[in-house]
Design a protein around this motif. Structure first.
Motif: not given
Length: 136
Positions: A59-66, A97-102
């Motif tokens: 999840f964190k990787q997806l958020g960082e990429i976003t 969304g990215a703020d939550v997953v990171t």
């Protein structure tokens, strides 16, 4: 202020998500490149409906990429003001969304990931982007 938030305030027009008089908004190469990157990452990792089982690391990787791709979009934004206003709303959803997953904001990562997917799908419905496929 983050680049995404600066981008959100770049235009004073924040209307609803809509087409350009019934047609898709024009996009430019930097926007399409960043959206392609995001689409590929989300399609690869979660389009198979397995995103509920992703680890915190994934999840964190997806958020960082976003966040990275949003920064690229903001840095290279060359859209007309009307298209830019629509894009701002999409970027705002993706940023939330990215703020939550990171871990920068509270919430459920799976729901936040779905929020980013919805924003990507909105982009595909509203902007010219050859060969764009809606994520399910």
């Amino acid at each position: 202020m983050t680049q995404a938030r600066q981008h959100q305030h770049h235009s004073s027009e924040h209307g609803k998500l809509s087409l350009n008089q019934g047609k898709k908004w024009n996009s430019d190469a930097p926007l399409r490149q960043s959206m392609n990157t995001l689409h590929a990452e989300f399609q690869k990792k979660i389009a198979s409906k397995q995103h509920q089982a992703l680890s915190k690391t994934h999840f964190k990787q997806l958020g960082e990429i976003t966040h990275t791709e949003i920064a690229n979009i903001v840095a290279n934004c060359k859209l007309n003001p009307e298209a830019d206003a629509v894009l701002h709303q999409i970027i705002a959803e993706m940023t939330q969304g990215a703020d939550v997953v990171t871990g920068k904001a509270k919430g459920q990562p799976a729901k936040a990931t779905h929020k980013v997917i919805n924003a990507l799908n909105d982009y595909g419905r509203l902007f010219e982007h050859p060969n764009w496929i809606i994520l399910k």
